[in-house]
Structures are given as C-alpha cells and as structure tokens.
Design a protein around this motif. Structure first.
Motif, PDB file in Angstrom:
ATOM      1  N   GLU A 156       0.822  -1.203   0.000  1.00 35.05           N
ATOM      2  CA  GLU A 156       0.000   0.000   0.000  1.00 35.05           C
ATOM      3  C   GLU A 156       0.860   1.258   0.000  1.00 35.05           C
ATOM      4  OE1 GLU A 156      -3.341   0.326  -0.411  1.00 35.05           O
ATOM      5  OE2 GLU A 156      -3.095  -1.791  -0.921  1.00 35.05           O
ATOM      6  N   LEU A 157       2.013   1.189   0.651  1.00 35.49           N
ATOM      7  CA  LEU A 157       2.936   2.330   0.646  1.00 35.49           C
ATOM      8  C   LEU A 157       3.495   2.562  -0.756  1.00 35.49           C
ATOM      9  CD1 LEU A 157       4.897   1.764   3.980  1.00 35.49           C
ATOM     10  CD2 LEU A 157       2.902   3.210   3.573  1.00 35.49           C
ATOM     11  N   ARG A 158       3.822   1.490  -1.439  1.00 32.11           N
ATOM     12  CA  ARG A 158       4.317   1.618  -2.816  1.00 32.11           C
ATOM     13  C   ARG A 158       3.248   2.244  -3.714  1.00 32.11           C
ATOM     14  NH1 ARG A 158       5.819  -3.879  -1.889  1.00 32.11           N
ATOM     15  NH2 ARG A 158       4.464  -4.594  -3.584  1.00 32.11           N
ATOM     16  N   LYS A 159       2.002   1.855  -3.484  1.00 34.06           N
ATOM     17  CA  LYS A 159       0.900   2.360  -4.305  1.00 34.06           C
ATOM     18  C   LYS A 159       0.725   3.873  -4.153  1.00 34.06           C
ATOM     19  CE  LYS A 159      -3.933   1.315  -5.482  1.00 34.06           C
ATOM     20  NZ  LYS A 159      -4.410   2.703  -5.548  1.00 34.06           N
ATOM     21  N   ILE A 160       0.981   4.395  -2.963  1.00 29.32           N
ATOM     22  CA  ILE A 160       0.870   5.839  -2.749  1.00 29.32           C
ATOM     23  C   ILE A 160       1.820   6.590  -3.679  1.00 29.32           C
ATOM     24  CG2 ILE A 160       1.323   7.702  -1.094  1.00 29.32           C
ATOM     25  CD1 ILE A 160       0.316   5.775   1.100  1.00 29.32           C
ATOM     26  N   LYS A 180       7.960  -1.457 -24.722  1.00 28.24           N
ATOM     27  CA  LYS A 180       8.710  -2.583 -24.163  1.00 28.24           C
ATOM     28  C   LYS A 180       9.919  -2.006 -23.437  1.00 28.24           C
ATOM     29  CE  LYS A 180       7.338  -5.910 -27.727  1.00 28.24           C
ATOM     30  NZ  LYS A 180       7.806  -6.840 -28.796  1.00 28.24           N
ATOM     31  N   VAL A 181      10.041  -2.342 -22.161  1.00 29.40           N
ATOM     32  CA  VAL A 181      11.035  -1.713 -21.294  1.00 29.40           C
ATOM     33  C   VAL A 181      11.889  -2.766 -20.604  1.00 29.40           C
ATOM     34  CG1 VAL A 181      11.356  -0.237 -19.268  1.00 29.40           C
ATOM     35  CG2 VAL A 181       9.548   0.290 -20.907  1.00 29.40           C
ATOM     36  N   ALA A 182      13.199  -2.548 -20.585  1.00 30.23           N
ATOM     37  CA  ALA A 182      14.105  -3.366 -19.782  1.00 30.23           C
ATOM     38  C   ALA A 182      14.431  -2.605 -18.504  1.00 30.23           C
ATOM     39  CB  ALA A 182      15.379  -3.674 -20.552  1.00 30.23           C
ATOM     40  N   LEU A 183      14.569  -3.325 -17.394  1.00 27.93           N
ATOM     41  CA  LEU A 183      14.782  -2.700 -16.094  1.00 27.93           C
ATOM     42  C   LEU A 183      15.862  -3.438 -15.317  1.00 27.93           C
ATOM     43  CD1 LEU A 183      13.894  -0.717 -13.797  1.00 27.93           C
ATOM     44  CD2 LEU A 183      12.297  -2.514 -13.067  1.00 27.93           C
ATOM     45  N   LEU A 192      10.551  -3.968  -6.805  1.00 26.73           N
ATOM     46  CA  LEU A 192       9.112  -4.207  -6.912  1.00 26.73           C
ATOM     47  C   LEU A 192       8.352  -2.994  -7.421  1.00 26.73           C
ATOM     48  CD1 LEU A 192       8.347  -6.232  -3.650  1.00 26.73           C
ATOM     49  CD2 LEU A 192       8.494  -7.101  -5.984  1.00 26.73           C
ATOM     50  N   ILE A 193       8.574  -1.850  -6.819  1.00 25.86           N
ATOM     51  CA  ILE A 193       7.765  -0.671  -7.107  1.00 25.86           C
ATOM     52  C   ILE A 193       7.924  -0.199  -8.549  1.00 25.86           C
ATOM     53  CG2 ILE A 193       9.520   0.954  -6.256  1.00 25.86           C
ATOM     54  CD1 ILE A 193       7.210   2.684  -5.205  1.00 25.86           C
ATOM     55  N   THR A 194       9.128  -0.341  -9.114  1.00 23.03           N
ATOM     56  CA  THR A 194       9.336   0.131 -10.482  1.00 23.03           C
ATOM     57  C   THR A 194       8.619  -0.758 -11.479  1.00 23.03           C
ATOM     58  OG1 THR A 194      11.510   0.904  -9.751  1.00 23.03           O
ATOM     59  CG2 THR A 194      11.056   0.970 -12.118  1.00 23.03           C
ATOM     60  N   ALA A 249      17.236   3.791  -5.487  1.00 19.23           N
ATOM     61  CA  ALA A 249      16.342   4.202  -6.574  1.00 19.23           C
ATOM     62  C   ALA A 249      16.076   5.702  -6.620  1.00 19.23           C
ATOM     63  CB  ALA A 249      15.015   3.429  -6.507  1.00 19.23           C
ATOM     64  N   ASP A 250      17.077   6.498  -6.239  1.00 14.97           N
ATOM     65  CA  ASP A 250      16.922   7.934  -6.482  1.00 14.97           C
ATOM     66  C   ASP A 250      17.609   8.341  -7.778  1.00 14.97           C
ATOM     67  OD1 ASP A 250      19.552   7.721  -5.562  1.00 14.97           O
ATOM     68  OD2 ASP A 250      19.400   9.370  -4.125  1.00 14.97           O
ATOM     69  N   ARG A 251      18.546   7.513  -8.253  1.00 17.13           N
ATOM     70  CA  ARG A 251      19.275   7.834  -9.475  1.00 17.13           C
ATOM     71  C   ARG A 251      18.852   6.907 -10.614  1.00 17.13           C
ATOM     72  NH1 ARG A 251      25.468   9.165  -7.740  1.00 17.13           N
ATOM     73  NH2 ARG A 251      25.678   9.123  -9.996  1.00 17.13           N
ATOM     74  N   LEU A 252      18.953   7.423 -11.846  1.00 16.40           N
ATOM     75  CA  LEU A 252      18.464   6.704 -13.017  1.00 16.40           C
ATOM     76  C   LEU A 252      19.424   6.897 -14.186  1.00 16.40           C
ATOM     77  CD1 LEU A 252      16.052   5.241 -14.517  1.00 16.40           C
ATOM     78  CD2 LEU A 252      15.260   7.546 -15.095  1.00 16.40           C
ATOM     79  N   LEU A 253      19.714   5.812 -14.876  1.00 14.54           N
ATOM     80  CA  LEU A 253      20.477   5.875 -16.115  1.00 14.54           C
ATOM     81  C   LEU A 253      19.661   5.210 -17.219  1.00 14.54           C
ATOM     82  CD1 LEU A 253      24.173   5.764 -16.696  1.00 14.54           C
ATOM     83  CD2 LEU A 253      22.841   4.128 -18.019  1.00 14.54           C
TER      84      LEU A 253
END
Length: 454
Positions: A156-160, A180-183, A192-194, A249-253
């Motif tokens: 439920e926290l992730r959903k927020i 189509k996305v690779a992660l 999980l959340i992403t 998960a604050d940084r993204l490439l």
C-alpha cells in the motif's frame, strides 16, 4: 583535507564495520531523535534499501528513537524517494532512510528526512552534528529493543508513490504506446515498485537483477563502465528503452534501444525538456551539472539557477524560485509536483512521456540534445585544498570563478571546470565540460598538473 566520513546534507555514509558501526549509527540516530523531539515530533517512519547490513543498522536506529520516547513505524525495503513522499503524505514528524545510495556494496549509511518530505539542509545537518558532539556517555549507551518486521503494509505504501506519479503525467498517452522496457534495479529498493509502475503504464517489462537480495550484480553507481552486461541485456531484449537504478532508486540511467548507454547527465536533460514543454518556470541544477540543461532551458526562454552540490541544496532553491523541475546531473531529476527529491521513478515516467508525445525513439531524443563533452575524475588525495584552489585562481585569474562549493572556473568558449571534495567519500572530484574532447582534456590535465605539484 579531512579523510574520514562526515555528516552532510546527503546524510552519513561509510564502509560498514569501519567508519560506520552499530554504535555510530546509534549515536547519529540519537542526535537526530533529539532534534525531532525538540521540534515536537512524536512519530517517525523508517525504511531501508536491500543492503545486508541494513537490519543491523535498523536495530540501532530504532533503539535510538526509543531512547528519546519517539514512536517508530518500519516501512520495510523501499526507495528513498518513496520514503520522502510517505513522510509528507502520511504526515510523519520525520523519517530515516538506511542506505548508502550509489556507494559500493561495502558501504551503508543513513539519510535523515524532515517534515514535508525532504532531506535535511545545511543548517539542520549542523544542528544534528551539534547534538551528536554533545551526547553524554549515558546517552551513547545502546538501549532498547529492535523492530524486526514492517508495521505498515509495504504494498500500500508503494501504491501511494505510484498513484502520485500517475496523476501528474499523461499516463494514457504512455499506455497507448505499449512500450517494451528493460529494467535493472540492482537487486535492491526499486525492484518491486518500479515494475509495478511500468505495468500501470501498460509497459511490457523485462527485468534483470530484480530480486531484493542486496547482492549487487555490478558496481551500484549507474555509470557506463558498470553496466556492460545490462547494456547487452537491453540490446538482446528488442525493447524500446532500458532503465537502470541505483540501490535506493533515487538515481536513473537510460540505455537506448540499440544497447548504447546514454550518459547519466542526459537523464536529467530529457526530463527537463519534457517538463519545460508543458509547464512554465525556470530550472535549478548544481554547479557540476552539464550545460546541456542550461542550453535546453534557454531554448524555452527559461533561466537556470545553479547551487552547491547536494540534493538538499537543489531542492531548497527549487522551492525558493518555484521551479517546475531541477536536479543533479548524476542521474537525478527532481519534479516537485510529485516529490522534492531525486526520484528515478519520476524520471522513468517523464522520459516515457517525452518518447510518447514526440513519437521518437530514445536514441533520436538523445542525439537531438546539445553536444558537450564532459570529464569526471575522482582522486584520492590528501593535500592542501585551499592551496590548490589558490594556485588555480592564479592560473586562471582572468576567468570567471565561483567559490560557493570548492572552486569552479567558467571560460569564454563555454567550457568549465569544477574541483571540490566529495560529500560522501574521502576523495577530490574534478568535473569539467567543453564543446570538444580536446579542450576538456586540456583543462583536466592542467588541474592534475597543479594538483600533483601541490
């Protein structure tokens, strides 16, 4: 130059078992608990990334707050931006995130969250350090009992967080593209959340390193040299785009559809380009961020503000000037409509929205950005930094100098060089940029020559 880790606006990080122990974690947490209590706080939220030393630090953190008679809710493994948003949305009096962010696996750390869902600023950090320095022997004695299980529903926290993102983008525009996305969430907080966010956006997701074991499959900083296997995974997956997160998960490439890694600075530029196309206002970036963001802002007729390094400094300026977006070139977009923090999930959504609206491949969007060449060097060096700065000021005495954070020089040909100590590691960082690779290499070589003679 001080070589030991220290508390900064990005929290306290160090190698677990040496400069970060149960005792040190307890004392810094006790110091922060005193600040929370002084401000009338009674209840905090605690979360962590998936590092295997996390549960031990969690025990120290919870005992410290118990000693100050402050109630603790444990949210489990979540991204730092999720924790920041939850502190704000659920009206907690403060928060603690146990993470070393992008630092190597042997590190861990603590980030302190204040009411309103942001990290501590310079003054708040100073106050925590003062409480830390004044702890009595009795207050340094660990007491209390740990919390072992989450006391709130993590799903439920992730959903927020996911819902907050979806309501601030054109989600249907993205859904209609069936991307189509690779992660690659590096077996940590974003795992999980992403995936849940991407599925909400009707994306077909291929995952590598998606188990929250804390066993990182590669060095966690999302840099090209650390991601050769991930790039190969993206290339072989026949996907539209690949996304890589750091442990909290604050940084993204971003990796394009051919498997080519888009430089970390472009993550922010792409997000800025999207937001400025639909919202008014200027941008805020730090002193070491690429000029690409500044050029894109100028193309939209917007102003660029620069701050000291550190997410809290950028956030403070964003709020001050009412900027719709800002961030740091190290893969971190800050979109205050959702979160006053670097947020890789927001970055993913904004980039997918840009791809959908412009109907272009990610490689095409990347190639269309202003052309600059950046060099980033990290040097373990224990010399006299003020003396180094003075020598460089003598060398470039006719050029523009900024001494707000280390020393930065700007030259008439749009090149620049920035030298400063790290906030999180005992190193000196040299960042610079120019319109040709030869020019930036010359500038970096000149700094290294001066450094070696100091």
């Amino acid at each position: 130059m001080e070589q030991r880790p220290k508390l900064s606006v990005t929290g306290y990080r160090a190698i677990w078992g040496t400069d970060l122990t149960e005792q040190i974690a307890y004392e810094y947490s006790r110091a922060y608990a005193k600040l929370v209590k002084e401000n009338g706080g009674k209840k905090i939220l605690v979360g962590r990334d998936a590092r295997q030393s996390g549960p031990i630090i969690l025990s120290s953190v919870t005992k410290a707050f118990q000693a100050e008679e402050i109630e603790i809710e444990y949210a489990g493994i979540l991204p730092t931006p999720t924790m920041l948003l939850l502190v704000k949305k659920l009206n907690f009096d403060a928060g603690v995130m146990i993470t070393a962010s992008h630092n190597p696996i042997e590190y861990n750390g603590i980030k302190f969250i204040v009411p309103g869902g942001r990290l501590t600023n310079a003054q708040e950090t100073k106050t925590i350090q003062q409480f830390y320095d004044s702890l009595t022997t009795e207050e340094k004695t660990i007491q209390g009992h740990p919390l072992n299980e989450p006391t709130l529903d993590n799903k439920e926290l992730r959903k927020i967080h996911i819902d907050e993102i979806l309501k601030n983008i054109d989600a249907d525009l993205i859904r209609n593209k069936n991307f189509k996305v690779a992660l690659d969430p590096i077996n940590s907080g974003g795992s999980l959340i992403t995936q849940e966010l991407l599925k909400e956006l009707n994306c077909e997701v291929q995952v590598i390193n998606g188990e929250m074991t804390g066993l990182f499959a590669h060095r966690p900083e999302p840099l090209p040299e650390n991601l050769t296997k991930t790039a190969e995974f993206v290339k072989n997956g026949a996907v539209d785009v690949g996304f890589v997160q750091d442990p909290d998960a604050d940084r993204l490439l971003v990796i394009d559809e051919t498997g080519s890694i888009i430089g970390e600075e472009k993550t922010l530029v792409l997000a800025i380009k999207n937001v400025l196309a639909k919202e008014p206002g200027d941008i805020v970036i730090n002193l070491s961020t690429s000029s690409m963001s500044e050029v894109v802002a100028r193309e939209f007729g917007r102003k660029t503000y620069r701050t000291k390094i550190g997410e809290a400094n950028v956030v403070q300026k964003i709020l001050e000037v009412g900027a719709p977006i800002g961030g740091e070139g190290s893969s971190g977009a800050i979109y205050p409509k959702v979160n006053t923090a670097r947020d890789s999930l927001v970055g993913i959504a904004l980039i997918l929205e840009l791809m959908a609206r412009e109907n272009k491949k990610i490689s095409e969007l990347s190639d269309s950005l202003p052309k600059f060449y950046m060099k980033k060097e990290v040097i373990h060096w224990g010399g006299d930094l003020p003396n180094l700065y003075n020598k460089l000021k003598d060398k470039w005495k006719n050029d523009k100098v900024n001494e707000e954070d280390g020393v930065r020089f700007d030259f008439e040909d749009s090149s620049w060089i920035h030298i400063r100590p790290s906030n999180t590691e005992p190193v000196v960082k040299i960042f610079g940029e120019a319109t040709t690779p030869e020019r930036i290499q010359t500038l970096v070589d000149q700094v290294n020559l001066t450094l070696n003679s100091n």
